[in-house]
Design a protein around this motif. Structure first.
Motif, PDB file in Angstrom:
ATOM      1  N   SER A  82      48.900  39.269  56.102  1.00  0.00           N
ATOM      2  CA  SER A  82      48.380  39.674  54.796  1.00  0.00           C
ATOM      3  C   SER A  82      46.854  39.637  54.773  1.00  0.00           C
ATOM      4  CB  SER A  82      48.927  38.745  53.712  1.00  0.00           C
ATOM      5  OG  SER A  82      48.282  39.003  52.484  1.00  0.00           O
ATOM      6  N   PRO A  83      46.236  40.636  54.110  1.00  0.00           N
ATOM      7  CA  PRO A  83      44.775  40.584  53.937  1.00  0.00           C
ATOM      8  C   PRO A  83      44.365  39.602  52.853  1.00  0.00           C
ATOM      9  CG  PRO A  83      45.652  42.507  52.822  1.00  0.00           C
ATOM     10  CD  PRO A  83      46.817  41.862  53.526  1.00  0.00           C
ATOM     11  N   ASP A  84      45.314  39.145  52.051  1.00  0.00           N
ATOM     12  CA  ASP A  84      45.055  38.216  50.958  1.00  0.00           C
ATOM     13  C   ASP A  84      45.206  36.788  51.486  1.00  0.00           C
ATOM     14  OD1 ASP A  84      44.910  36.707  48.681  1.00  0.00           O
ATOM     15  OD2 ASP A  84      46.337  37.910  47.537  1.00  0.00           O
ATOM     16  N   GLU A  85      44.115  36.015  51.524  1.00  0.00           N
ATOM     17  CA  GLU A  85      44.154  34.653  52.057  1.00  0.00           C
ATOM     18  C   GLU A  85      45.053  33.732  51.247  1.00  0.00           C
ATOM     19  OE1 GLU A  85      40.269  33.111  52.449  1.00  0.00           O
ATOM     20  OE2 GLU A  85      39.689  34.460  54.095  1.00  0.00           O
ATOM     21  N   ALA A  86      45.397  34.151  50.024  1.00  0.00           N
ATOM     22  CA  ALA A  86      46.274  33.322  49.199  1.00  0.00           C
ATOM     23  C   ALA A  86      47.740  33.479  49.581  1.00  0.00           C
ATOM     24  CB  ALA A  86      46.085  33.663  47.726  1.00  0.00           C
ATOM     25  N   ASP A 123      51.079  50.740  52.452  1.00  0.00           N
ATOM     26  CA  ASP A 123      50.325  51.537  51.484  1.00  0.00           C
ATOM     27  C   ASP A 123      50.286  50.820  50.140  1.00  0.00           C
ATOM     28  OD1 ASP A 123      52.851  51.903  50.390  1.00  0.00           O
ATOM     29  OD2 ASP A 123      53.094  53.922  51.228  1.00  0.00           O
ATOM     30  N   ASP A 124      49.820  51.507  49.122  1.00  0.00           N
ATOM     31  CA  ASP A 124      49.692  50.875  47.805  1.00  0.00           C
ATOM     32  C   ASP A 124      51.033  50.436  47.240  1.00  0.00           C
ATOM     33  OD1 ASP A 124      46.996  51.215  47.899  1.00  0.00           O
ATOM     34  OD2 ASP A 124      46.971  53.057  46.688  1.00  0.00           O
ATOM     35  N   ALA A 125      52.108  51.075  47.687  1.00  0.00           N
ATOM     36  CA  ALA A 125      53.444  50.686  47.221  1.00  0.00           C
ATOM     37  C   ALA A 125      54.047  49.582  48.086  1.00  0.00           C
ATOM     38  CB  ALA A 125      54.364  51.906  47.218  1.00  0.00           C
ATOM     39  N   GLY A 126      53.249  49.081  49.035  1.00  0.00           N
ATOM     40  CA  GLY A 126      53.743  48.035  49.920  1.00  0.00           C
ATOM     41  C   GLY A 126      54.634  48.554  51.022  1.00  0.00           C
ATOM     42  N   HIS A 127      54.730  49.887  51.157  1.00  0.00           N
ATOM     43  CA  HIS A 127      55.653  50.474  52.125  1.00  0.00           C
ATOM     44  C   HIS A 127      54.939  50.731  53.455  1.00  0.00           C
ATOM     45  CE1 HIS A 127      59.148  52.615  53.573  1.00  0.00           C
ATOM     46  NE2 HIS A 127      58.373  53.627  53.943  1.00  0.00           N
ATOM     47  N   THR A 180      55.559  41.991  43.223  1.00  0.00           N
ATOM     48  CA  THR A 180      54.640  43.127  43.231  1.00  0.00           C
ATOM     49  C   THR A 180      54.306  43.505  44.672  1.00  0.00           C
ATOM     50  OG1 THR A 180      52.749  41.609  43.083  1.00  0.00           O
ATOM     51  CG2 THR A 180      53.627  42.509  41.023  1.00  0.00           C
ATOM     52  N   PRO A 181      54.037  44.800  44.926  1.00  0.00           N
ATOM     53  CA  PRO A 181      53.763  45.235  46.297  1.00  0.00           C
ATOM     54  C   PRO A 181      52.426  44.692  46.806  1.00  0.00           C
ATOM     55  CG  PRO A 181      53.423  47.040  44.767  1.00  0.00           C
ATOM     56  CD  PRO A 181      54.037  45.930  43.973  1.00  0.00           C
ATOM     57  N   VAL A 182      52.343  44.528  48.130  1.00  0.00           N
ATOM     58  CA  VAL A 182      51.114  44.058  48.769  1.00  0.00           C
ATOM     59  C   VAL A 182      50.617  45.162  49.686  1.00  0.00           C
ATOM     60  CG1 VAL A 182      50.010  42.263  50.146  1.00  0.00           C
ATOM     61  CG2 VAL A 182      51.985  41.692  48.715  1.00  0.00           C
ATOM     62  N   ALA A 183      49.447  45.716  49.366  1.00  0.00           N
ATOM     63  CA  ALA A 183      48.863  46.791  50.181  1.00  0.00           C
ATOM     64  C   ALA A 183      47.985  46.199  51.271  1.00  0.00           C
ATOM     65  CB  ALA A 183      48.051  47.727  49.300  1.00  0.00           C
TER      66      ALA A 183
END
Length: 680
Positions: free
Chosen positions: A196-200, A175-179, A152-155
């Motif tokens: 990544s903004p996601d610490e996981a 962006d929302d599509a990970g692009h 899944t894309p990562v924004a």
């Protein structure tokens, strides 16, 4: 041009001045205080490849201290003007981020970093024109960032681009599509990082690398877009646990990880001693670092170095619990003094098994403190790079060499106070190393000090022709060599080990005396490819081939161990003769007494090694004593040539002359009887 004023203008000026005075007297001077004149910067921005004007380029004019700033955007004809600039020094930046083009941002005049930008000086009231820019067409990088687990894309991922050629770091955001797509990158090779903004999710470099050094570079070409620079971010690995002291109280400091498969990461230890550290999955070395000097840091698991640490492997999404208990440190402390008082910035190191375990620099009062685990250490101090002449290193307790050092023993939590040093100004030896054809070669030059009855290595330096053990000493005086007697050896690949004086054995080398503060030059060594193999076995020589029983014989020998006490015996039936002590060159010299009781006949005088075996020998004929008093009897003469001798006292009783004569008659009579029997 200087303008002239007419009478009317003068009248107007006087009236204006009077009015201003009235206003000032009425307390309204601030109303007429004119604002300081400001400056304007203007110019035109065009494309370098086409020469056409570029619209929408942001122009930022900033004072060098950022206290006065202005901005504008270029018009359709590429022009801009930034007004209201206070007097000062400015930089001008042309930013293309908002244009959507691949033209490269730059500073005036044609550079790509702030420090290299040409400054503009505004004096106030002036208009600075011609601050133009011709922007280079760059390239771009684009790609998509997804999760490795489900694609899944990562924004919101920050993608940064660092050029190998230097310049500013550029970035883009997914962006929302990970692009994402960068703009305006100079043609060069780039390191691309995904944060990544996601610490996981674990950060990474392209292409799947954990650090910048192993990242695959991305090439950018002018006018082209480099696509497919994608990232698939994996879930982080995590270690968690607590770090405490021996009494169970929380430790303070940091927990960090490093490893070939994972990016380095660290986290502070919380007030309650707990920690949680996410990092890129892989095998890591974990380090628990204490910020208390009396508490020992350690590696997992209870290791003192990365080499002895137990690696920890943690996979994506996995959490491993690691608890650590830090031990109290032992402390070695003392003061380092020079000839003129305490030494500042001196270096003190504690070593164990040849490895430095802890070190410290001295304070202004010469004091130092080193925290190390319990154990036995060799402690060494050197003067470092402080002011004044270079002092020779010293081992505790006032020893010049490691072998002569006094060990310092510590228990956990204990302190070895009073580990003090009194350094003296050292000396230096300098010279050249050449091959036998006059060339130069990389080599190690070793200084050996005569200490404790042998040659001990005290310093080593590398050379490509010219060497010195203390380059600083040539400028400020002194050196790293303690005062004493030295020999110089040279080691180079493809050449024979050699010593100053043309020797292939240290025992045959020439000695150099170094005094405190002296610098001995011209100690040159010429290397040879073909080695002259020196005699390595000890040998002895006698001043005569025969000696009467009870007489003395002078002995010389060479190639013994310097300082060795050599025992001598008369064989075959061992008769102890005494000892001689080898000098610094491994030579012995002295006189030995042959006991009066020694049997007449052929013997061998032997030199024994420590284990009692023979290491050198010489033939010696012992003859009967002449006269009743014997010949050459006595306790033996003193040592010659620097050797030391201990001779045994003559043992046994001397036979009366009548008894000797009777024995001779009986011997003759016996021979006659034997002959008669054989004849009969």
């Amino acid at each position: 041009m200087v303008s002239q004023r007419n009478p009317r203008s003068m009248v107007r000026a006087l009236l204006a001045g009077g009015a201003a005075m009235v206003l000032a007297l009425s307390g309204a001077a601030s109303a007429v205080a004119a604002e300081a004149p400001t400056s304007t910067v203007s110019g035109v921005v065009t494309a370098e490849d086409t020469g056409l004007p570029l619209a929408g380029v942001s122009v930022f004019v900033n004072s060098t201290d950022f206290s006065s700033n202005g901005a504008d955007s270029t018009n359709a004809d590429g022009t801009y003007a930034v007004a209201g600039l206070e007097p000062g020094e400015y930089t001008v930046r042309f930013a293309t981020d908002s244009t959507g083009t691949d033209y490269v941002s730059e500073y005036w005049n044609g550079v790509h970093n702030w420090s290299s930008a040409t400054r503009i000086t505004a004096v106030g009231g002036d208009e600075i024109t011609g601050v133009d820019a011709s922007l280079v067409l760059g390239g771009s990088i684009s790609g998509t960032v997804t999760r490795a687990e489900d694609a899944t894309p990562v924004a919101g991922v920050t993608v940064s681009f660092v050029s190998d050629a230097g310049g500013e770091t550029r970035s883009a955001t997914t962006d929302d599509a990970g692009h994402y797509r960068s703009v305006g990158l100079l043609p060069a090779s780039y390191t691309v990082r995904f944060d990544s903004p996601d610490e996981a999710l674990a950060d990474e470099y392209w292409n799947g690398a954990k650090d910048a050094w192993s990242a695959t570079r991305v090439a950018v070409v002018s006018g082209q877009e480099t696509t497919g620079v994608d990232a698939s971010l994996t879930g982080v690995a995590t270690i968690t646990g607590s770090v405490t002291l021996a009494d169970g109280s929380p430790a303070t400091g940091f927990v960090s990880v490093s490893g070939p498969d994972s990016a380095d990461a660290s986290v502070p230890i919380s007030a309650d001693g707990s920690y949680r550290l996410p990092f890129s999955p892989g095998s890591v070395t974990v380090y628990f670092q204490s910020d208390d000097p009396r508490v020992l840091s350690e590696y997992w698991e209870n290791a003192g170095s990365p080499e002895t640490a137990t690696p920890v492997s943690v996979s994506s999404g996995q959490t491993v619990v690691l608890d650590a208990q830090l031990e109290a440190a032992g402390v070695i402390s003392g003061v380092v003094r020079g000839e003129d008082g305490p030494l500042y910035d001196a270096i003190v190191a504690a070593s164990k098994d040849g490895q430095v375990v802890g070190m410290a620099y001295t304070k202004g009062d010469g004091s130092y403190s080193i925290s190390v685990p319990a154990g036995t250490y060799t402690v060494r101090a050197e003067s470092g790079y402080g002011p004044g002449a270079v002092h020779a290193p010293q081992y505790f307790d006032h020893a010049a060499t490691w072998a002569d050092a006094t060990a310092v023993t510590l228990v956990s939590g204990g302190e070895a106070a009073g580990t003090d040093f009194d350094l003296t100004v050292g000396g230096d030896i300098a010279g050249t190393v050449r091959t036998d054809d006059g060339g130069v070669v990389a080599a190690d030059v070793v200084a050996y000090l005569w200490s404790g009855g042998q040659w001990r290595e005290v310093a080593r330096t590398e050379t490509n022709g010219v060497y010195s053990f203390s380059w600083m000493g040539a400028e400020v005086g002194g050196g790293v060599l303690p005062a004493g007697t030295y020999r110089i050896g040279v080691e180079a690949d493809g050449y024979c080990p050699q010593f100053y004086g043309g020797a292939f054995d240290i025992r045959d080398g020439h000695s150099i005396d170094v005094a405190s503060g002296s610098r001995i030059t011209g100690v040159d060594v010429e290397l040879a490819v073909e080695c002259v193999v020196p005699e390595t076995e000890p040998s002895i020589a006698l001043d005569r081939s025969s000696v009467e029983a009870g007489g003395t014989v002078a002995v010389t020998g060479e190639r013994f161990q310097p300082g060795e006490v050599v025992e001598f015996e008369l064989h075959s039936d061992p008769i102890a003769l005494g000892t001689l002590t080898a000098d610094a060159d491994g030579r012995v010299a002295g006189s030995l007494t042959i006991p009066a009781s020694a049997p007449v006949g052929a013997h061998t005088l032997v030199a024994l090694h420590d284990e009692g075996g023979v290491q050198a020998s010489a033939a010696l004929q012992v003859t009967a004593r002449s006269g009743s008093g014997g010949s050459g009897s006595g306790s033996g003469s003193g040592p010659t040539g620097g050797g030391a001798v201990t001779a045994l006292a003559t043992t046994g009783a001397e036979l009366p002359m009548a008894a000797v004569t009777l024995g001779a008659v009986l011997a003759v009579f016996g021979v006659a009887l034997v002959r008669r029997r054989r004849i009969s």
